[in-house]
Design a protein around this motif. Structure first.
Motif, PDB file in Angstrom:
ATOM      1  N   PRO A 401       0.717  -1.384   0.020  1.00 36.12           N
ATOM      2  CA  PRO A 401      -0.076  -0.253   0.004  1.00 36.12           C
ATOM      3  C   PRO A 401       1.083   1.114   0.084  1.00 36.12           C
ATOM      4  N   GLY A 405       0.731   3.893  -2.885  1.00 34.37           N
ATOM      5  CA  GLY A 405       0.306   5.371  -2.961  1.00 34.37           C
ATOM      6  C   GLY A 405       1.281   6.287  -3.742  1.00 34.37           C
ATOM      7  N   ASP A 429      -8.684  10.504  -6.082  1.00 34.65           N
ATOM      8  CA  ASP A 429      -9.705   9.789  -5.214  1.00 34.65           C
ATOM      9  C   ASP A 429      -9.516   8.519  -4.845  1.00 34.65           C
ATOM     10  N   THR A 430      -8.558   7.902  -5.499  1.00 31.19           N
ATOM     11  CA  THR A 430      -8.290   6.450  -5.314  1.00 31.19           C
ATOM     12  C   THR A 430      -7.105   6.428  -4.268  1.00 31.19           C
ATOM     13  N   ARG A 432      -7.256   7.988  -1.388  1.00 33.05           N
ATOM     14  CA  ARG A 432      -7.854   8.074   0.012  1.00 33.05           C
ATOM     15  C   ARG A 432      -7.783   6.866   0.641  1.00 33.05           C
ATOM     16  N   GLY A 433      -7.276   6.793   1.876  1.00 33.80           N
ATOM     17  CA  GLY A 433      -7.465   5.513   2.639  1.00 33.80           C
ATOM     18  C   GLY A 433      -6.023   4.956   2.536  1.00 33.80           C
ATOM     19  N   LEU A 434      -5.019   5.214   1.845  1.00 34.86           N
ATOM     20  CA  LEU A 434      -3.607   4.524   1.658  1.00 34.86           C
ATOM     21  C   LEU A 434      -2.677   5.320   2.607  1.00 34.86           C
ATOM     22  N   PRO A 435      -1.867   4.523   3.177  1.00 30.71           N
ATOM     23  CA  PRO A 435      -0.929   5.301   4.080  1.00 30.71           C
ATOM     24  C   PRO A 435       0.063   5.960   3.459  1.00 30.71           C
ATOM     25  N   GLU A 441       1.107  13.387   1.631  1.00 33.05           N
ATOM     26  CA  GLU A 441      -0.122  14.155   2.027  1.00 33.05           C
ATOM     27  C   GLU A 441       0.104  15.690   1.271  1.00 33.05           C
TER      28      GLU A 441
END
Length: 922
Positions: A401, A405, A429-430, A432-435, A441
């Motif tokens: 993951p 990202g 949008d894809t 989101r939720g990845l570390p 960020e």
């Protein structure tokens, strides 16, 4: 494959295509886009035209493949392969660009426009003394880089004897500006005859009528759909009903015909459908991997689906897509795996990586890493869109993951750089939720802000960009500075149409972030200097901005600094520094041209045009506008036509100025950029002062009074307002404008600023005081080499002397004004000088317009560049045309102007900028 039956119902299409080819035989060029649904007959038309055109015409033909859409320049390499022997004749930058795009040399990412120009050069060399027909079938499947290069060349064709024909199902945005020829279905009678030829044994009348209705005149449907009918259906025992789209109906019919083939033959067809290279040797090797023998080849060929020659192909593109769509996912993975095994890692690593990825179902780091390496190669060849596709697929196959990202963010950056902000936002949008790390960020926030602003250009852009810059400050200072500059530029250009507090908020944030540093970097200095200018005014910013300008002129700029050099040129305007403006504009244009950075050139040329106007060289400024137009034509660059607006205003062309004003005002309102409104008001104030319409000039200049703090055009409009108000007797308004002008000129203290101030001050005084101020202004303008203002000062001084009844002295100033203004091309102001001379008792002769007015726009563009001393090859590079076309237009120019040498161009072209007869010209 050549059409075996006569083409019915295609008289219109064949006539237009034949006319293009006949024109090419006579030395003229053209392009056309054939569009129409699958099976409607585009390929048959191409076959027919190619067969008829063989006499004295060289033919180069390719077909694009859907599976190659993600490989940068794959289509172009297929097209140029037979032509690369002529690459040695190309100018070095073009040759290097196209070789780099094909991976034939190690180089930085080539300019896509140099690649397009190289393609035009190769096609011109291929045409030689013959005509050239260049055909691209299924052009909707061209990779983006190739599509843009082909469209570029097609738009620049002129007199090379080349025809480019592009066939596609629907016309994409890249090809939208080219001439189009829509291929429709056949009429009822022709459809009936074609159906009869396809089914000579006869059909039940009801079945025949229904087939004709459902086929909608589509020739392939008329030939193929009946072949899938059973004897009972042919006899009318079954009602034909289907809600399936026609393309899928045709594909289904094709597959019904192929159904009896043995499984190995089906697999071999799928293998051929999955390999866009059409290399028979590659197909043999992949067949061996799959255990397919000669029997599979024989069965596939006997089915009339596969055509094997020097290349492997299908009898129709829909056969290929039908075979691929009908295959199971497992079989597709098998054949892609076989193709990956036999594709050379050394000679075709990217296609190998793509096949390997298509053969992979589960996440696999080794495969993902291969795609990532392909993305790097695509970037170096200028294929940002291809890099984005490689990275997106790499992310899908990445097990970790964390790494996923990282690759997704890189894919988003590539898509944004490729000019696809909507796709970039969708892919974000894809994430989101990845570390993600803190830096990742922050990069995501920056990408979201940049893509959002590129799409909407609304007032939220500066604030979002500012927040992104602040988030990057401790993580990536270089990226933070670049984002701060973007935020400040967005806020400044928004101006009065943006959030009134945004410029201050962004500027103060930048000053706080850079308070502790004393960098000598041009980029850091211009960032802080522009923030000081916006937040605290000229006096506070002078030292920093001058250091920035010196750094831009003395240091070798990196890519980011080259991009932001225009901010230093803008600062030179706001500090009334004519010398720095000239030097910075010249340097940015020179560097952008040398490096082929065409994305930077339009704004750099726009600033060069301003410097040339200040220098009184409106002819050179016009040439810069021509070059901007050429770039806009091939890139779609959104820069508004400020140059054309100001040139029309200075030349006193009222209708042209008002037309540009309306267009730019509407665009500024739509984009939320107050800078455009300021430009329009300033230009119209110049126009109306030149024409003596002083009440209109007062109206336009007064609109800028509340925005003097924005500097730029608002600040310079104050001088026009002083002149207009003085002529309409509005003394209080003239004095108010002078006070505001004084506040933005005296702190700077340059000769330009003090000359402007003296010129304005003279107009709110009279008698000896006014005379002394006019002399002072003229002397300072002369020292700064700004002839347009010397001429305007002499005009105002002469008008003052005429009012005092000192006509002999007035004539001395007015003659100089008329000579200077006419020489610079400021025809409205020159006309005012001529009228004032008549008041003083002197009359000037009217000069007639001549044959130069008959030149076409392109002939004018070529003539202006030739006037500046450029060769035909240089002219071709500037205007994105072939040197052959430049030479052709020069011959036309010489004939129309009745001249024999380029040295005569300056005099011959001068008459073009005179007012039209009856317009009060001098």
């Amino acid at each position: 494959m050549t059409e075996t039956v006569p083409l019915r119902g295609r008289r219109r299409e064949l006539s237009e295509l034949d006319a293009l080819i006949n024109r090419a035989r006579a030395g003229h060029s053209g392009a056309v886009v054939l569009s129409g649904e699958a099976g409607v007959g585009k390929s048959a038309l191409l076959d027919h035209v190619a067969t008829r055109a063989t006499a004295h015409v060289r033919i180069e033909r390719i077909a694009a493949f859907e599976s190659e859409m993600e490989l940068a320049y794959a289509g172009l390499q297929q097209l140029c392969g037979p032509l690369m022997g002529s690459a040695k004749h190309l100018p070095a930058p073009q040759r290097e660009a196209i070789e780099a795009s094909f991976g034939l040399r190690e180089a930085s990412a080539p300019s896509p426009f140099l690649v397009g120009l190289a393609l035009l050069g190769l096609l011109t060399e291929a045409a030689g003394d013959r005509a050239l027909l260049c055909v691209v079938d299924d052009a909707q499947w061209l990779d983006e880089a190739s599509a843009r290069a082909v469209a570029f060349a097609a738009r620049r064709l002129d007199v090379e004897g080349i025809v480019i024909v592009l066939a596609m199902r629907t016309v994409g945005e890249v090809f939208a500006g080219l001439p189009q020829l829509a291929v429709q279905g056949l009429g009822h009678d022709d459809a009936s005859e074609l159906l009869r030829l396809a089914m000579p044994g006869g059909l039940d009348r009801r079945v025949r009528d229904q087939l004709i209705a459902e086929a909608r005149g589509n020739p392939l449907a008329l030939r193929e759909l009946p072949r899938a009918l059973s004897p009972a259906e042919i006899a009318g025992g079954f009602s034909l009903t289907s809600s399936m789209p026609l393309e899928h109906r045709i594909e289904q019919s094709l597959m019904v015909q192929l159904k009896p083939l043995p499984e190995p033959a089906h697999l071999l067809l799928l293998l051929a459908a999955s390999d866009p290279t059409g290399d028979p040797e590659l197909l043999w090797r992949a067949s061996a991997v799959l255990g397919l023998g000669h029997e599979a080849f024989d069965a596939a060929k006997d089915s009339d689906a596969l055509v094997v020659g020097t290349r492997v192909g299908f009898r129709h593109p829909l056969v290929r897509s039908a075979v691929y769509r009908a295959a199971s996912p497992e079989d597709r993975r098998r054949v892609h795996g076989a193709l990956a095994d036999v594709t050379s890692m050394d000679h075709d690593p990217d296609r190998r990586a793509w096949h390997r990825a298509s053969a992979t179902l589960r996440p696999d780091e080794k495969v993902a890493a291969g795609l990532e390496r392909s993305a790097v190669r695509a970037r170096t060849r200028g294929g940002a869109a291809a890099a984005g596709a490689f990275l997106e697929r790499a992310a899908e196959l990445t097990p970790s993951p964390v790494d996923r990202g990282q690759r997704l963010i890189a894919a988003v950056e590539a898509k944004h750089d490729a000019g696809a902000p909507a796709a970039a936002l969708h892919l974000l949008d894809t994430v989101r939720g990845l570390p993600l790390t803190a830096l990742q960020e922050a990069r995501v926030a920056r990408l979201r802000a940049r893509a959002g602003y590129a799409l909407r250009r609304d007032s939220s852009g500066p604030q979002l960009l500012l927040a992104a810059a602040q988030g990057l400050e401790d993580l990536d200072p270089v990226l933070a500075r670049d984002t701060y500059i973007e935020a400040l530029a967005a806020a400044i250009y928004g101006g009065r149409l943006g959030d009134a507090e945004q410029v201050a908020a962004v500027s103060n944030a930048i000053l706080e972030a850079t308070a502790a540093e004393d960098s000598d970097s041009a980029r850091d200095l211009i960032l802080r200097g522009q923030a000081l200018l916006a937040a605290k005014g000229q006096e506070a910013a002078i030292e920093t901005l001058r250091r920035a300008q010196h750094a831009f002129l003395e240091q070798a700029p990196d890519a980011l600094e080259l991009h932001w050099m225009w901010f230093a040129s803008r600062a030179a305007q706001d500090l009334w520094d004519a010398r720095a403006l000239r030097a910075l504009a010249d340097r940015q244009v020179e560097l952008a041209r040398a490096d082929g950075v065409v994305t930077v050139l339009p704004i750099a040329l726009s600033l060069l045009m301003l410097a040339q106007t200040v220098d009184g060289d409106l002819d050179a400024a016009e040439t810069s506008c021509d070059e901007i137009d050429a770039i806009k034509d091939v890139t779609g660059h959104p820069l508004p036509q400020y140059g054309r607006l100001f040139l029309a205003a200075y030349r006193g062309k009222e209708q042209e100025t008002e037309r540009w004003s309306a267009q730019i005002r509407a665009d500024a309102q739509a984009r939320g950029e107050g800078y455009g409104l300021s430009a329009v008001n300033f230009a119209e104030a110049i126009l109306y002062n030149g024409l003596g319409h002083f009440a209109k000039a007062v109206d336009r200049g007064s609109r800028e009074l509340p925005y003097t703090h924005e500097l730029s055009h608002a600040m310079r409009s104050l001088l026009e307002l002083v002149e207009a108000a003085a002529h309409t007797g509005e003394q209080a308004l003239a004095e108010l404008a002078f006070e505001k002008l004084e506040s933005v000129t005296r702190p700077v203290g340059t000769n330009w600023a003090l000359a402007v101030l003296a010129m304005a001050d003279a107009q709110v005084h009279e008698g000896d005081a006014a005379e002394a101020l006019y002399r002072k202004a003229i002397e300072r303008f002369e020292r700064e080499r700004i002839p347009i203002m010397v001429g305007r000062c002499c005009l105002l001084y002469g008008e003052e002397l005429n009012r005092q009844g000192r006509h002999a002295q007035a004539r001395e100033q007015l003659r100089r004004a008329h000579e200077t203004l006419s020489g610079c091309g400021l025809n409205g102001f020159a006309q005012r000088a001529a009228q004032e001379l008549r008041v003083s008792g002197e009359t000037l002769r009217v000069r007639a317009r001549g044959s130069a007015a008959q030149l076409t726009n392109q002939e004018l563009n070529v003539a202006r560049l030739a006037r500046e001393g450029l060769t035909n090859r240089d002219i071709g590079a500037r205007l994105f045309i072939s040197s052959h076309t430049a030479e052709y237009h020069m011959r036309k120019v010489f004939t129309k102007l009745g001249i024999k040498r380029r040295t005569e161009l300056r005099t011959a072209l001068a008459e073009l900028d005179l007012p039209a007869p009856g317009g009060g010209g001098v």
